[in-house]
Design an enzyme around this catalytic site. Structure first.
Site, PDB file in Angstrom:
ATOM      1  N   HIS A 430       1.805  -5.070   1.329  1.00 48.71           N
ATOM      2  CA  HIS A 430       0.453  -5.252   2.120  1.00 48.71           C
ATOM      3  C   HIS A 430      -1.439  -6.165   1.725  1.00 48.71           C
ATOM      4  CE1 HIS A 430      -0.861  -3.272   5.712  1.00 48.71           C
ATOM      5  NE2 HIS A 430      -1.678  -2.973   5.455  1.00 48.71           N
ATOM      6  N   GLU A 431      -1.811  -4.776   0.518  1.00 42.99           N
ATOM      7  CA  GLU A 431      -2.666  -5.647   0.487  1.00 42.99           C
ATOM      8  C   GLU A 431      -3.007  -6.968   0.084  1.00 42.99           C
ATOM      9  OE1 GLU A 431      -5.222  -4.175   1.745  1.00 42.99           O
ATOM     10  OE2 GLU A 431      -4.464  -2.102   1.918  1.00 42.99           O
ATOM     11  N   HIS A 434      -3.338  -9.050   2.491  1.00 39.53           N
ATOM     12  CA  HIS A 434      -4.654  -9.762   2.392  1.00 39.53           C
ATOM     13  C   HIS A 434      -5.518 -10.229   2.221  1.00 39.53           C
ATOM     14  CE1 HIS A 434      -4.599  -6.500   5.687  1.00 39.53           C
ATOM     15  NE2 HIS A 434      -4.548  -5.438   5.407  1.00 39.53           N
ATOM     16  N   HIS A 437      -4.497 -14.339   2.843  1.00 38.89           N
ATOM     17  CA  HIS A 437      -5.276 -14.400   3.831  1.00 38.89           C
ATOM     18  C   HIS A 437      -6.048 -14.663   4.084  1.00 38.89           C
ATOM     19  CE1 HIS A 437      -5.707 -13.149   8.864  1.00 38.89           C
ATOM     20  NE2 HIS A 437      -5.924 -15.301   8.414  1.00 38.89           N
TER      21      HIS A 437
END
Length: 639
Positions: A430-431, A434, A437
């Site tokens: 998940h991190e 980010h 991105h």
């Protein structure tokens, strides 16, 4: 000046739920901590001090500033540059001056962001260290001073006529700032006179009072009674331990925790209803003063999100409620209970099954799961693994949970508190979603266009999770492991899509009633909330009356019309992952173009160009088709 990632994370950290199983969100995202034991299976007393943590397990903040002297020099430079911005006051009526002022604003913004992020991340390493407590306060104060000093820019430019603004937007000299100027013009209808804006600014502190009062009551003054654990021992019930008790295999423990929490909130229902009412009335005041048709439309306007995105979400979830009811029926069967209660929603469905996953194994499995994104993406992922992007393990006084953060001009960073479990592996995926991105957008775009919105923030992170889950399910040969994974995934849908949409619907009903002049007594709020729970959970769920008080413990309701972004982000990510797995390279190319788009266009348009149209119900329906497949697989495993 746009909100920097630093300032947005500061806002969101103040709004995170206390014991919610879904990820929080920010421009760079924060996952809520699960209070497991430390990775080394040792007591809290034996956690290493920060100075004892090996370098290979720490992030490299020296990549941002070599030392304190470099930070101090940049701090003084920001103060000098901020002072120099005064030369543009009263002169922002032609292209050359506007261009120079924007360039200065960007330079100040980048430096301020780095100062703030560096100080705050050092503080998060060891929250008891007074050096970085002080540095964080110093950086925060500077951010406020910068914001005040540059506040003249927007009003001055918007003092021009619409035709003058149109000329600026078309002026080649300002081509880098076309989107900024377009946004300014769009906002113009809701900007008041200089005097009125000054007056509203002065009441800003008053407007934060409902949230502040709720926070103090909820976090500082609220005390829960002790309950008995599965061994009959009295244990403390806190905000942090509540979710653990709801996950306890012992049903009596779950019920005791559930009833104790809501009995405590019920004793404060009049006060909390008053704070929530004050927040709703504040929202209505601002929407009317700024000439918006409703609070909902005011809340969506900043990201230029059509009202239909919100209403489509609620309507499409309504048509999909039979799926959630089917999952409740399955959960009841798997738990082997005559009645399924609200306190059974987090109970484990697979007895005594644990995945023991070291950090090194987690890194490899995440990389294997993200293979569909291609060699370039995997190369950048490995770069993050190898080059000091990640702070891995828990240490004494380290901030709990996990997040991705960073500043434009340096690589992103990830804070973890890794444990050897499935949740920690998904947190890593998940991190890093980010982080990459930000990495893609920062490398593709200039500073102000690289700052993506909160509406887009959870998409990349959740796409990574969806791809990892698909990989794990496909390679699993153990039925018990597969059921464990499917349960984890099903609960992601339940908590991040259905539950957040229910919250969003509650906010919509409450604000509409207030706008019509209806009362919102504690009983009104509880009745609305209870009826929604009955509607969402279906006939196989005994909706305990205690749950009618849950509205009183949701801090997100003080940042109104925010929670829907969890559900839309999850749905968009599910749609992206489905396209990537089914189409291959064309979908990957579209997805990477999304990562590179930052905030260079309106959020809806960025997603649409990449193949996900959130103005239609289709992405939500695609997510629901994945949820249905998960339930079907679970049902087949139980035959």
């Amino acid at each position: 000046m746009k909100y920097t990632r630093a300032l947005c994370l500061t806002l969101v950290l103040s709004l995170l739920p206390l014991s919610s199983p879904h990820p929080g969100a920010s421009v760079q995202a924060t996952r809520m901590p699960f209070n497991d034991n430390p990775i080394r299976r040792i007591s809290m007393e034996t956690l290493p001090k920060r100075t004892e943590v090996p370098a290979e397990h720490k992030w490299k903040l020296e990549d941002m500033f070599a030392d304190q002297k470099a930070w101090d020099q940049t701090y003084e430079e920001v103060r000098r540059l901020t002072e120099s911005s005064k030369q543009y006051q009263g002169k922002l009526n032609e292209a050359e001056a506007i261009k120079q002022c924007f360039e200065l604003e960007d330079e100040i913004g980048q430096h301020t962001e780095r100062l703030f992020v560096y100080a705050h991340m050092h503080h998060d390493e060891d929250t008891a260290d007074p050096t970085y407590q002080a540095l964080t306060q110093k950086a925060k104060k500077l951010s406020v001073e910068v914001g005040e000093a540059l506040s003249f820019i927007t009003p001055e430019i918007l003092a021009m006529t619409d035709s003058q603004l149109d000329e600026l937007i078309k002026n080649p000299l300002l081509s880098e700032y076309t989107f900024t100027l377009t946004e300014m013009k769009r906002e113009k209808a809701h900007i008041l006179s200089k005097t009125e804006e000054a007056l509203l600014a002065q009441v800003g502190n008053l407007s934060s009072a409902p949230q502040t009062i709720f926070g103090m009551l909820n976090n500082a003054d609220m005390k829960f009674p002790k309950i008995k654990d599965e061994n009959g021992k009295e244990v403390e019930l806190t905000h942090g331990s509540y979710i653990q008790f709801l996950e306890n295999p012992n049903r009596q423990v779950r019920e005791a925790a559930f009833k104790a929490v809501y009995e405590t909130y019920s004793k404060q229902k009049n006060t909390i209803a008053a704070t929530l009412n004050a927040n709703v009335n504040k929202n209505i005041f601002y929407s009317r003063v700024r000439k918006y048709p409703s609070v909902l439309e005011m809340s969506l306007y900043g990201d230029n999100i059509p009202k239909e995105v919100y209403t489509n979400l609620v309507d499409t979830i309504h048509e999909s409620l039979p799926l959630l009811h089917r999952y409740m029926q399955l959960r009841k069967k798997l738990l082997g209970v005559d009645e399924l209660h609200m306190y059974d929603l987090f109970a484990p469905l697979v007895d005594e099954y644990k995945l023991d996953i070291t950090y090194e194994e987690a890194k490899q499995q995440v990389k294997d799961g993200l293979q569909p994104l291609g060699a370039e993406y995997l190369g950048f992922l490995q770069e993050g693994y190898d080059n000091g992007w990640i702070d891995v393990y828990e240490n004494e006084n380290k901030r709990t949970g996990a997040y991705s953060w960073g500043a434009y001009g340096t690589h992103p960073y990830v804070l973890l508190n890794h444990k050897n479990n499935l949740n920690s592996m998904f947190t890593l995926a998940h991190e890093m979603g980010h982080a990459l991105h930000s990495f893609y957008s920062d490398n593709a775009l200039k500073y102000r266009d690289a700052q993506y919105t909160i509406f887009l923030a959870e998409v990349a992170s959740t796409t990574n999770e969806a791809l990892l889950m698909d990989y794990l399910l496909k390679k699993s040969t153990d039925p018990k492991e597969k059921m464990y994974l499917l349960t984890y995934y099903a609960d992601q849908f339940r908590t991040t899509v259905f539950r957040q949409t229910m919250f969003a619907e509650f906010e919509k009903i409450v604000h509409e009633r207030a706008e019509q002049g209806d009362s919102l007594t504690p009983q009104d709020l509880s009745d609305i909330y209870y009826e929604l729970n009955v509607k969402y959970h279906g006939k196989d769920m005994v909706v305990d009356k205690d749950i009618s008080m849950e509205w009183a413990r949701i801090p997100h309701f003080y940042n109104s019309f925010y929670v829907y972004k969890y559900a839309t982000g999850f749905s968009a990510a599910t749609s992206f992952s489905k396209q990537i797995l089914e189409e291959g390279q064309p979908a990957v190319d579209r997805y990477l173009s999304f990562l590179k788009s930052g905030g260079s266009d309106f959020s809806i348009q960025i997603l649409k160009k990449a193949g996900v149209d959130m103005s239609s119900p289709e992405p939500i329906r695609e997510a629901m088709s994945v949820f249905e497949d998960v339930i079907t697989q679970m049902e087949q495993l139980t035959k």
